[in-house]
Design a protein around this motif. Structure first.
Motif, PDB file in Angstrom:
ATOM      1  N   THR A   1     -11.830  -9.126  -1.701  1.00 41.83           N
ATOM      2  CA  THR A   1     -11.953 -10.016  -2.846  1.00 41.83           C
ATOM      3  C   THR A   1     -10.927 -11.130  -2.754  1.00 41.83           C
ATOM      4  N   VAL A   2     -11.309 -12.313  -3.208  1.00 40.63           N
ATOM      5  CA  VAL A   2     -10.389 -13.442  -3.312  1.00 40.63           C
ATOM      6  C   VAL A   2      -9.753 -13.466  -4.698  1.00 40.63           C
ATOM      7  N   PHE A   3     -10.580 -13.311  -5.727  1.00 39.51           N
ATOM      8  CA  PHE A   3     -10.076 -13.298  -7.100  1.00 39.51           C
ATOM      9  C   PHE A   3      -9.803 -11.869  -7.549  1.00 39.51           C
ATOM     10  N   MET A   4      -8.688 -11.674  -8.252  1.00 39.42           N
ATOM     11  CA  MET A   4      -8.310 -10.370  -8.798  1.00 39.42           C
ATOM     12  C   MET A   4      -7.931 -10.532 -10.260  1.00 39.42           C
ATOM     13  N   PRO A   5      -8.254  -9.531 -11.096  1.00 35.22           N
ATOM     14  CA  PRO A   5      -7.782  -9.596 -12.483  1.00 35.22           C
ATOM     15  C   PRO A   5      -6.263  -9.584 -12.517  1.00 35.22           C
ATOM     16  N   VAL A   6      -5.697 -10.375 -13.434  1.00 34.48           N
ATOM     17  CA  VAL A   6      -4.248 -10.533 -13.484  1.00 34.48           C
ATOM     18  C   VAL A   6      -3.693  -9.885 -14.746  1.00 34.48           C
ATOM     19  N   ILE A   7      -2.548  -9.256 -14.591  1.00 41.09           N
ATOM     20  CA  ILE A   7      -1.799  -8.733 -15.726  1.00 41.09           C
ATOM     21  C   ILE A   7      -0.583  -9.630 -15.912  1.00 41.09           C
TER      22      ILE A   7
ATOM     23  N   GLU B   1      -1.208   2.533 -11.128  1.00 37.72           N
ATOM     24  CA  GLU B   1      -0.217   2.915 -10.127  1.00 37.72           C
ATOM     25  C   GLU B   1       0.140   1.698  -9.280  1.00 37.72           C
ATOM     26  N   SER B   2       1.419   1.538  -9.009  1.00 33.63           N
ATOM     27  CA  SER B   2       1.876   0.413  -8.202  1.00 33.63           C
ATOM     28  C   SER B   2       1.691   0.726  -6.721  1.00 33.63           C
ATOM     29  N   TYR B   3       1.336  -0.326  -5.962  1.00 32.55           N
ATOM     30  CA  TYR B   3       1.158  -0.144  -4.521  1.00 32.55           C
ATOM     31  C   TYR B   3       1.555  -1.434  -3.811  1.00 32.55           C
ATOM     32  N   SER B   4       2.406  -1.288  -2.798  1.00 26.77           N
ATOM     33  CA  SER B   4       2.834  -2.455  -2.014  1.00 26.77           C
ATOM     34  C   SER B   4       1.777  -2.775  -0.963  1.00 26.77           C
ATOM     35  N   ALA B   5       1.262  -3.974  -1.005  1.00 25.86           N
ATOM     36  CA  ALA B   5       0.167  -4.348  -0.105  1.00 25.86           C
ATOM     37  C   ALA B   5       0.371  -5.773   0.387  1.00 25.86           C
TER      38      ALA B   5
ATOM     39  N   ILE C   1       0.809 -12.541   2.624  1.00 27.70           N
ATOM     40  CA  ILE C   1       1.542 -12.516   1.363  1.00 27.70           C
ATOM     41  C   ILE C   1       1.741 -11.061   0.961  1.00 27.70           C
ATOM     42  N   GLU C   2       2.977 -10.648   0.907  1.00 33.04           N
ATOM     43  CA  GLU C   2       3.285  -9.281   0.494  1.00 33.04           C
ATOM     44  C   GLU C   2       3.627  -9.265  -0.995  1.00 33.04           C
ATOM     45  N   THR C   3       3.067  -8.276  -1.706  1.00 30.07           N
ATOM     46  CA  THR C   3       3.321  -8.157  -3.133  1.00 30.07           C
ATOM     47  C   THR C   3       3.012  -6.744  -3.589  1.00 30.07           C
ATOM     48  N   ASP C   4       3.438  -6.398  -4.798  1.00 30.02           N
ATOM     49  CA  ASP C   4       3.119  -5.107  -5.395  1.00 30.02           C
ATOM     50  C   ASP C   4       1.908  -5.272  -6.301  1.00 30.02           C
ATOM     51  N   LEU C   5       0.846  -4.556  -5.982  1.00 29.10           N
ATOM     52  CA  LEU C   5      -0.382  -4.580  -6.767  1.00 29.10           C
ATOM     53  C   LEU C   5      -0.429  -3.372  -7.689  1.00 29.10           C
ATOM     54  N   LEU C   6      -1.354  -3.408  -8.622  1.00 28.60           N
ATOM     55  CA  LEU C   6      -1.579  -2.295  -9.535  1.00 28.60           C
ATOM     56  C   LEU C   6      -2.988  -1.777  -9.336  1.00 28.60           C
ATOM     57  N   ILE C   7      -3.113  -0.467  -9.159  1.00 28.49           N
ATOM     58  CA  ILE C   7      -4.422   0.144  -8.929  1.00 28.49           C
ATOM     59  C   ILE C   7      -4.790   0.993 -10.138  1.00 28.49           C
TER      60      ILE C   7
ATOM     61  N   TYR D   1      -5.527  -4.780  -9.523  1.00 31.49           N
ATOM     62  CA  TYR D   1      -5.035  -5.854 -10.378  1.00 31.49           C
ATOM     63  C   TYR D   1      -3.794  -6.451  -9.721  1.00 31.49           C
ATOM     64  N   ILE D   2      -3.511  -7.688 -10.047  1.00 30.75           N
ATOM     65  CA  ILE D   2      -2.301  -8.329  -9.552  1.00 30.75           C
ATOM     66  C   ILE D   2      -1.405  -8.657 -10.735  1.00 30.75           C
ATOM     67  N   SER D   3      -0.121  -8.498 -10.548  1.00 30.20           N
ATOM     68  CA  SER D   3       0.829  -8.702 -11.639  1.00 30.20           C
ATOM     69  C   SER D   3       1.505 -10.057 -11.513  1.00 30.20           C
ATOM     70  N   SER D   4       1.650 -10.721 -12.643  1.00 32.61           N
ATOM     71  CA  SER D   4       2.293 -12.040 -12.631  1.00 32.61           C
ATOM     72  C   SER D   4       3.799 -11.944 -12.429  1.00 32.61           C
ATOM     73  N   SER D   5       4.371 -10.747 -12.623  1.00 32.71           N
ATOM     74  CA  SER D   5       5.826 -10.609 -12.539  1.00 32.71           C
ATOM     75  C   SER D   5       6.326 -10.216 -11.153  1.00 32.71           C
ATOM     76  N   LYS D   6       5.424  -9.901 -10.252  1.00 36.29           N
ATOM     77  CA  LYS D   6       5.830  -9.461  -8.925  1.00 36.29           C
ATOM     78  C   LYS D   6       5.946 -10.652  -7.972  1.00 36.29           C
ATOM     79  N   ASP D   7       6.879 -10.571  -7.045  1.00 29.85           N
ATOM     80  CA  ASP D   7       7.064 -11.638  -6.072  1.00 29.85           C
ATOM     81  C   ASP D   7       5.871 -11.741  -5.136  1.00 29.85           C
ATOM     82  N   LEU D   8       5.575 -12.954  -4.722  1.00 28.20           N
ATOM     83  CA  LEU D   8       4.580 -13.217  -3.674  1.00 28.20           C
ATOM     84  C   LEU D   8       5.371 -13.669  -2.447  1.00 28.20           C
TER      85      LEU D   8
END
Length: 696
Positions: free
Chosen positions: A688-694, A667-671, A643-649, A621-628
């Protein structure tokens, strides 16, 4: 109908070709058409990439082939790779026993024993590679390329029958007759022959290939005019429309424009039933034959056939100015772009399916907003055709929205069709890959990784010729000036429409950086206009001339600066490149509550090599609050901005078809996210191009 050869006939033709080649350089020699013109006159009329210089209904005129050269940065690197790797490697395939394209011409010419190999349309794929070679020669002037082309053209000339017919599978096989079944794709081969020959003539000034094309076009005109019921459904793969218009522009024989328009007018004028001429290939919407083009409201059927059709109709409109044609093309552009196109600029949602009118279709369009990710077909040819169509619409209308789509394809779904090494190819371009979800062994063209050769070889040369001719899409000539269509380090030396010379250079690290600096190096003293395309995504762009701000810069339009320019004048355009979330229309069920990431013209993807080992791409998942955060990595994937960001697994199990839901463990993961076009260059992986967003 089929002409058989004899040894003496082959010798006679070869002798005639030899005698002709010895005098072809004469400036006074005339090309033998019913409306022949001196070579010098033809040269004056026929130098552009698509020669619309004298087309009366074009707002942006083409620059001459070779006038623009990429000098540094993204496109300079891609073009250099085309010169050094893409085109030579492809030639080694097509001239050898793997690609067997040249072998087919040798067999048809009686110069070699053997059977035809490859699909019916393989001649056309060979012509596309020849066309790509000419674009390379137009810049590097390597005479070895022309010498090689002359040798090949001599063989093609010997393979051509005396009446002008030229298609190797039918010539070679004794059991087949010309134009007995449209599945043989004879007119597809014709279209690429005519286009390639016109480009060869414009770049070299030679007529050896052009003469073959003229002889063949004369044969087609005599065969199809007036049309007979037996032949009215043969023009279904519409490259011949573009080829005929280009030949008309080159030699000014109006019969070729007449024939091109006839192939448009025939559609939707007959009953849609299978006949002996259509057996073996789907009918109806598959080949856009249910509804006349001028009445059509929806893009249907095979995506490549449809977009070649639209591009050909755009070429015809450029000459005729018929309002019904441009109105139809505007409607169809809107339908494709706003209801059937992927975020990457890719088109053709499915391998197999039904049109909205319930015709069987393949490799093409289905219902509006029906946009699967994992099974998205998105044939590389279709994506390239989308850029071709939009380039033409850009020249006709001057509307920057067409330049935006052309650019979108070039940076995403076009380049994804070839590996970073320039030698491996994808036919289809999905937006998601899940390990084990597809049975590749039972599929026709999809593979888990790019392949060094595709049996259906239409896509690779289409992509490579597009990279090779990309400098000619960078600029256009306006009524009194220059339009900047694409950005990147380059130099331009051309003449304006009034004949005055202009030289300029551009410095830019586009698409990784939104700054472009254009310096006028030489120009006329009278006022003229520089028009810069401001992409729709480039909101709040700023534009300066010699440090002075230009007002009213509007995203999604051309910024026009008209003034008296002088040597040393500098234009600075700064397009902010913020990484942004992109969501789909609410009716696209496949991406509801998901987002893609896009920065400038580049769409990004998440690939499993950038995740913890064993992570399923569907658990991310990708979070709307994390920096891109955009980070340029010159030593990764050929040099890209990631693009570096923190994802949620997500960590809970979901093994059943449907499962009870409690608050999932994350769990958060920097990717990092990588440019979509670079995926599948690090071994087999999920993507994947599209990811579910939180939404935090």
């Amino acid at each position: 109908m089929k002409v058989k050869r004899s040894t003496s006939l082959i010798f006679s033709v070869a002798l005639c070709l030899l005698l002709f080649s010895s005098c072809e350089e004469s400036k006074e020699q005339k090309i033998k058409t019913k409306n022949s013109k001196p070579i010098a006159m033809i040269k004056d009329n026929a130098r552009g990439i698509i020669n619309n210089t004298n087309s009366p209904n074009v707002k942006l005129k083409s620059i001459d082939i070779g006038d623009c050269q990429w000098t540094e940065g993204f496109w300079a690197d891609k073009w250099k790779q085309a010169e050094e790797t893409m085109v030579p490697y492809m030639g080694s395939l097509l001239k050898g026993d793997i690609g067997h394209g040249l072998n087919n011409f040798k067999i048809a010419a009686g110069l070699k024993e053997g059977e035809h190999k490859g699909w019916w349309w393989h001649d056309g794929d060979f012509y596309k590679w020849m066309e790509a070679s000419m674009y390379i020669y137009a810049v590097n002037k390597n005479e070895k390329i022309v010498q090689e082309m002359d040798e090949i053209i001599d063989i093609i000339g010997q393979a051509q029958q005396e009446n002008g017919y030229l298609s190797t599978p039918i010539t070679i096989r004794e059991d087949l007759e010309p134009f007995s079944n449209r599945k043989y794709h004879e007119l597809y081969n014709s279209g690429h022959l005519l286009t390639s020959a016109c480009i060869h003539h414009r770049v070299t000034g030679k007529t050896n290939f052009l003469d073959i094309a003229i002889k063949h076009a004369d044969y087609l005109y005599d065969l199809f005019v007036p049309i007979t019921p037996e032949l009215e459904r043969f023009g279904f793969n519409q490259t011949q429309i573009m080829g005929l218009v280009e030949l008309y522009r080159t030699v000014q024989d109006k019969r070729y424009l007449e024939l091109a328009e006839q192939f448009i007018n025939l559609r939707g004028t007959y009953e849609i039933n299978d006949t002996t001429a259509t057996k073996g290939y789907p009918i109806g919407d598959m080949v856009q034959e249910r509804v006349p083009l001028r009445e059509e409201t929806e893009a249907v059927g095979h995506a490549v056939l449809a977009l070649y059709y639209y591009a050909g109709a755009a070429d015809v409109y450029a000459e005729t100015g018929e309002k019904a044609l441009i109105d139809a093309l505007d409607r169809l552009w809107d339908n494709v772009t706003n209801k059937k196109m992927y975020v990457t600029g890719a088109v053709g949602q499915t391998h197999y399916g039904r049109s909205s009118r319930l015709d069987k279709i393949e490799e093409g369009f289905i219902d509006e907003y029906m946009m699967p990710n994992m099974t998205a077909y998105n044939e590389t040819c279709a994506n390239i055709c989308n850029s071709m169509f939009n380039y033409r619409m850009l020249t006709l209308t001057g509307d920057s929205k067409h330049g935006d789509i052309m650019e979108l394809v070039l940076h995403n779904s076009g380049l994804s069709g070839i590996g970073l090494g320039g030698k491996d190819y994808y036919y289809s371009n999905p937006l998601r890959k899940i390990e084990g979800a597809l049975d590749y062994e039972n599929m026709n063209v999809e593979f888990p990784e790019r392949q060094p050769y595709l049996k259906c070889f239409c896509c690779p040369p289409n992509l490579v010729r597009t990279v090779a001719k990309s400098p000619a899409w960078a600029y256009s000539k306006t009524e009194n000036g220059i339009a900047v269509n694409l950005y990147g380090g380059n130099k331009l030396e051309t003449t304006l429409l009034d004949g005055s010379e202009i030289k300029l250079s551009q410095k830019s690290n586009y698409p990784w950086d939104g700054m472009a600096e254009i310096t006028i190096e030489e120009c006329k003293s009278e006022a003229f206009a520089m028009s810069l395309r401001i992409p729709a995504w480039a909101k709040e762009s700023t534009l300066e001339v010699n440090g002075q701000t230009i007002e009213n810069v509007v995203a999604g339009s051309f910024a026009k600066i008209e003034r008296n320019w002088k040597s040393g004048d500098a234009i600075s355009l700064n397009m902010p490149m913020e990484a942004k979330f992109i969501e789909g229309h609410p009716r696209i069920e496949e991406v509801r509550n998901q987002v893609a990431v896009k920065r400038g013209p580049v769409v990004y993807a998440l690939e499993s090599p950038d995740l913890p080992k064993g992570t399923d791409i569907t658990d991310v998942y990708i979070s709307s609050s994390k920096d891109l955060k955009a980070v340029h990595k010159p030593n990764e994937l050929g040099g890209v901005t990631v693009i570096e960001t923190d994802l949620l697994i997500r960590k809970d199990e979901r093994e059943k078809m449907y499962n009870e839901v409690r608050k999932p463990k994350m769990e958060s993961y920097s990717a990092q996210l990588i440019p979509y076009y670079t995926w599948s260059n690090r071994g087999q992986s999920e993507m994947t191009v599209f990811m579910p967003v939180i939404w935090d």
